[in-house]
Scaffold this motif. Structure first.
Motif, PDB file in Angstrom:
ATOM      1  N   UNK A 176     -13.921   7.042   2.895  1.00 34.32           N
ATOM      2  CA  UNK A 176     -15.339   6.782   2.562  1.00 34.32           C
ATOM      3  C   UNK A 176     -15.305   7.279   1.102  1.00 34.32           C
ATOM      4  N   UNK A 177     -14.450   7.261   0.350  1.00 32.61           N
ATOM      5  CA  UNK A 177     -14.413   7.415  -1.166  1.00 32.61           C
ATOM      6  C   UNK A 177     -15.303   6.574  -1.825  1.00 32.61           C
ATOM      7  N   UNK A 178     -15.947   6.755  -2.856  1.00 30.35           N
ATOM      8  CA  UNK A 178     -16.926   5.937  -3.553  1.00 30.35           C
ATOM      9  C   UNK A 178     -16.401   5.590  -4.899  1.00 30.35           C
ATOM     10  N   UNK A 179     -16.897   4.469  -5.590  1.00 29.55           N
ATOM     11  CA  UNK A 179     -16.658   3.921  -6.683  1.00 29.55           C
ATOM     12  C   UNK A 179     -15.156   3.822  -7.011  1.00 29.55           C
ATOM     13  N   UNK A 180     -14.512   3.311  -6.237  1.00 26.70           N
ATOM     14  CA  UNK A 180     -13.086   3.477  -6.319  1.00 26.70           C
ATOM     15  C   UNK A 180     -12.679   2.365  -7.349  1.00 26.70           C
ATOM     16  N   UNK A 181     -11.637   2.715  -8.207  1.00 24.80           N
ATOM     17  CA  UNK A 181     -11.008   1.870  -9.187  1.00 24.80           C
ATOM     18  C   UNK A 181      -9.565   2.189  -9.464  1.00 24.80           C
ATOM     19  N   UNK A 182      -8.786   1.256  -9.122  1.00 27.48           N
ATOM     20  CA  UNK A 182      -7.277   1.239  -8.908  1.00 27.48           C
ATOM     21  C   UNK A 182      -6.724   0.297 -10.136  1.00 27.48           C
ATOM     22  N   UNK A 188      -2.829   9.359  13.096  1.00 28.11           N
ATOM     23  CA  UNK A 188      -1.673   9.402  13.815  1.00 28.11           C
ATOM     24  C   UNK A 188      -1.763   8.509  15.060  1.00 28.11           C
ATOM     25  N   UNK A 189      -2.995   8.560  15.586  1.00 26.08           N
ATOM     26  CA  UNK A 189      -3.236   7.994  16.785  1.00 26.08           C
ATOM     27  C   UNK A 189      -3.560   6.561  16.827  1.00 26.08           C
ATOM     28  N   UNK A 190      -3.657   6.106  15.504  1.00 28.15           N
ATOM     29  CA  UNK A 190      -3.702   4.739  15.191  1.00 28.15           C
ATOM     30  C   UNK A 190      -2.629   3.872  14.468  1.00 28.15           C
ATOM     31  N   UNK A 191      -1.653   4.716  14.198  1.00 33.26           N
ATOM     32  CA  UNK A 191      -0.267   4.080  13.686  1.00 33.26           C
ATOM     33  C   UNK A 191       0.369   3.050  14.793  1.00 33.26           C
ATOM     34  N   UNK A 192       0.925   2.094  14.118  1.00 36.07           N
ATOM     35  CA  UNK A 192       1.467   1.144  15.060  1.00 36.07           C
ATOM     36  C   UNK A 192       2.511   0.333  14.215  1.00 36.07           C
ATOM     37  N   UNK A 193       3.471  -0.347  14.919  1.00 31.80           N
ATOM     38  CA  UNK A 193       4.271  -1.732  14.139  1.00 31.80           C
ATOM     39  C   UNK A 193       3.445  -2.827  13.895  1.00 31.80           C
ATOM     40  N   UNK A 240      -0.974   1.400   9.246  1.00 34.72           N
ATOM     41  CA  UNK A 240      -2.265   1.790   9.788  1.00 34.72           C
ATOM     42  C   UNK A 240      -3.341   0.557   9.276  1.00 34.72           C
ATOM     43  N   UNK A 241      -4.046  -0.029  10.270  1.00 27.42           N
ATOM     44  CA  UNK A 241      -4.706  -1.312   9.933  1.00 27.42           C
ATOM     45  C   UNK A 241      -5.640  -1.070   8.757  1.00 27.42           C
ATOM     46  N   UNK A 242      -6.164   0.219   8.488  1.00 28.79           N
ATOM     47  CA  UNK A 242      -7.550   0.175   7.557  1.00 28.79           C
ATOM     48  C   UNK A 242      -6.867   0.616   6.156  1.00 28.79           C
ATOM     49  N   UNK A 243      -5.348   0.625   5.933  1.00 23.00           N
ATOM     50  CA  UNK A 243      -4.619   0.979   4.698  1.00 23.00           C
ATOM     51  C   UNK A 243      -5.028  -0.179   3.663  1.00 23.00           C
ATOM     52  N   UNK A 244      -4.757   0.528   2.441  1.00 21.25           N
ATOM     53  CA  UNK A 244      -4.885  -0.356   1.050  1.00 21.25           C
ATOM     54  C   UNK A 244      -3.727  -0.875   0.906  1.00 21.25           C
ATOM     55  N   UNK A 245      -3.633  -2.231   0.973  1.00 24.42           N
ATOM     56  CA  UNK A 245      -2.203  -2.831   0.971  1.00 24.42           C
ATOM     57  C   UNK A 245      -2.473  -4.152   0.053  1.00 24.42           C
ATOM     58  N   UNK A 246      -2.510  -4.018  -1.269  1.00 24.30           N
ATOM     59  CA  UNK A 246      -2.554  -5.108  -2.411  1.00 24.30           C
ATOM     60  C   UNK A 246      -2.293  -4.216  -3.513  1.00 24.30           C
ATOM     61  N   UNK A 247      -2.284  -5.477  -4.333  1.00 27.72           N
ATOM     62  CA  UNK A 247      -1.906  -5.038  -5.949  1.00 27.72           C
ATOM     63  C   UNK A 247      -0.903  -4.118  -6.165  1.00 27.72           C
ATOM     64  N   UNK A 263      12.621   6.230  -0.348  1.00 27.24           N
ATOM     65  CA  UNK A 263      11.423   6.519  -0.300  1.00 27.24           C
ATOM     66  C   UNK A 263      10.329   5.427  -0.516  1.00 27.24           C
ATOM     67  N   UNK A 264       9.612   5.080   0.479  1.00 30.54           N
ATOM     68  CA  UNK A 264       8.497   4.388   0.436  1.00 30.54           C
ATOM     69  C   UNK A 264       7.290   4.943   0.235  1.00 30.54           C
ATOM     70  N   UNK A 265       6.439   4.753  -0.921  1.00 28.57           N
ATOM     71  CA  UNK A 265       5.152   5.583  -0.911  1.00 28.57           C
ATOM     72  C   UNK A 265       4.002   4.653  -1.578  1.00 28.57           C
ATOM     73  N   UNK A 266       3.071   4.951  -0.941  1.00 27.13           N
ATOM     74  CA  UNK A 266       1.684   4.453  -1.357  1.00 27.13           C
ATOM     75  C   UNK A 266       0.771   5.585  -1.635  1.00 27.13           C
ATOM     76  N   UNK A 267       0.252   6.027  -2.754  1.00 31.41           N
ATOM     77  CA  UNK A 267      -0.400   7.208  -3.361  1.00 31.41           C
ATOM     78  C   UNK A 267      -1.804   7.150  -2.907  1.00 31.41           C
ATOM     79  N   UNK A 268      -2.139   5.848  -2.506  1.00 30.54           N
ATOM     80  CA  UNK A 268      -3.728   5.867  -2.155  1.00 30.54           C
ATOM     81  C   UNK A 268      -3.777   4.953  -0.929  1.00 30.54           C
ATOM     82  N   UNK A 269      -3.163   5.243   0.305  1.00 30.34           N
ATOM     83  CA  UNK A 269      -2.722   4.234   1.408  1.00 30.34           C
ATOM     84  C   UNK A 269      -4.028   4.241   2.080  1.00 30.34           C
TER      85      UNK A 269
END
Length: 300
Positions: free
Chosen positions: A168-174, A295-300, A127-134, A158-164
């Protein structure tokens, strides 16, 4: 392209012995002899050689022969995922795949899904807008299927990202931790459309799973039955146009993954889909329409 460039291009191709034999057979008629000695190969010969090579290489690529294909997954056997939605069976094809020989049998963390792909040599939807770092992605292989005893074989992953997806969540701290056994955590404030992050979990079954579990643990004769875990009034199906596959949507009260640090249970929406033999599960406090958009925006 002149003769020397064509000849050079062919000679630098990375082909197998079998491919070389097919290429040479395809142009055998172009090599004539004179008085028992081979003629000097003409420009036409090298043109035909290059063309034949291109055709053979294209065919090998289309059919994903591992020598020339990227992420050329080896499919050992297929099976059928059976989900029960309000008493109706929803079936999806699954595949037992061969992981790369260098795939680890221990837990690891990765920044991106692309890094996981490179590690296991299998393509995964993104998903293009997914969180992928750290170190957001957790790679968790199953290796202890037999009476709790550790073993080298990998039965699945299992390949898992709990906050992928943060929406529009605010004040996010990971908070991220290098140790694979230490769970990352996220703190946030609700947005208008997202009450929580969206978790993504990808499930891959391997050939070792089939050999060890057929006829046991929910699998019999190539059928993996999810029983009635989603057999509830909120469950619906949706035909995803993007992936041309049926998606299952349902709601359930849960306290979410440990990373969310929730104390009380609350309703979340789940989305399950199978694509090219791999199962993807998303969950978060969002609407079903939001899940459909994902789902409509998932891709390889």
């Amino acid at each position: 392209m002149n003769e020397s460039r064509i000849k050079g291009a062919f000679e630098t191709m990375h082909t197998t012995k079998e491919m070389d034999q097919r290429i040479l057979a395809a142009v055998a008629s172009g090599q004539e002899t004179q008085k028992g000695r081979p003629r000097r190969r003409s420009r036409r010969f090298y043109h035909r050689l290059a063309l034949a090579a291109a055709i053979v290489l294209t065919l090998f690529t289309v059919f994903q022969i591992p020598q020339v294909a990227t992420y050329a997954e080896t499919i050992v056997k297929t099976f059928t995922n059976v989900f029960r939605v309000q008493g109706e069976e929803v079936k999806a094809e699954g595949k037992f795949l061969e992981l790369d020989e260098d795939a680890s049998n221990e837990m690891e963390k990765f920044d991106t899904l692309r890094q996981v792909e490179e590690k296991i040599d299998i393509k995964l939807l993104k998903y293009d807008k997914g969180y992928e770092k750290n170190l957001a992605w957790q790679y968790s292989p199953w290796t202890d299927f037999f009476e709790g005893k550790p073993c080298d074989e990998i039965f699945g992953v299992h390949v898992t990202n709990d906050y992928y997806i943060l929406g529009d969540l605010k004040n996010v701290k990971i908070n991220s931790y290098k140790e694979p056994s230490t769970v990352n955590s996220i703190v946030y404030e609700k947005g208008k459309n997202f009450g929580t992050p969206i978790k993504c979990q990808i499930t891959i079954y391997t050939s070792e799973f089939y050999e060890a579990r057929d006829g046991d643990g929910g699998m019999e004769n190539g059928i993996l039955d999810y029983d009635s875990i989603i057999n509830q009034e909120t469950a619906t199906t949706y035909q995803c146009k993007n992936l041309d596959t049926e998606v299952i949507l349902y709601e359930m009260v849960t306290d979410g993954p440990a990373a969310w640090e929730q104390v009380e249970g609350f309703p979340v929406t789940y989305m399950i889909l199978s694509y090219n033999g791999i199962t993807y599960e998303f969950c978060g406090q969002v609407t079903k329409d939001t899940m459909k958009e994902i789902a409509e925006n998932l891709h390889y």
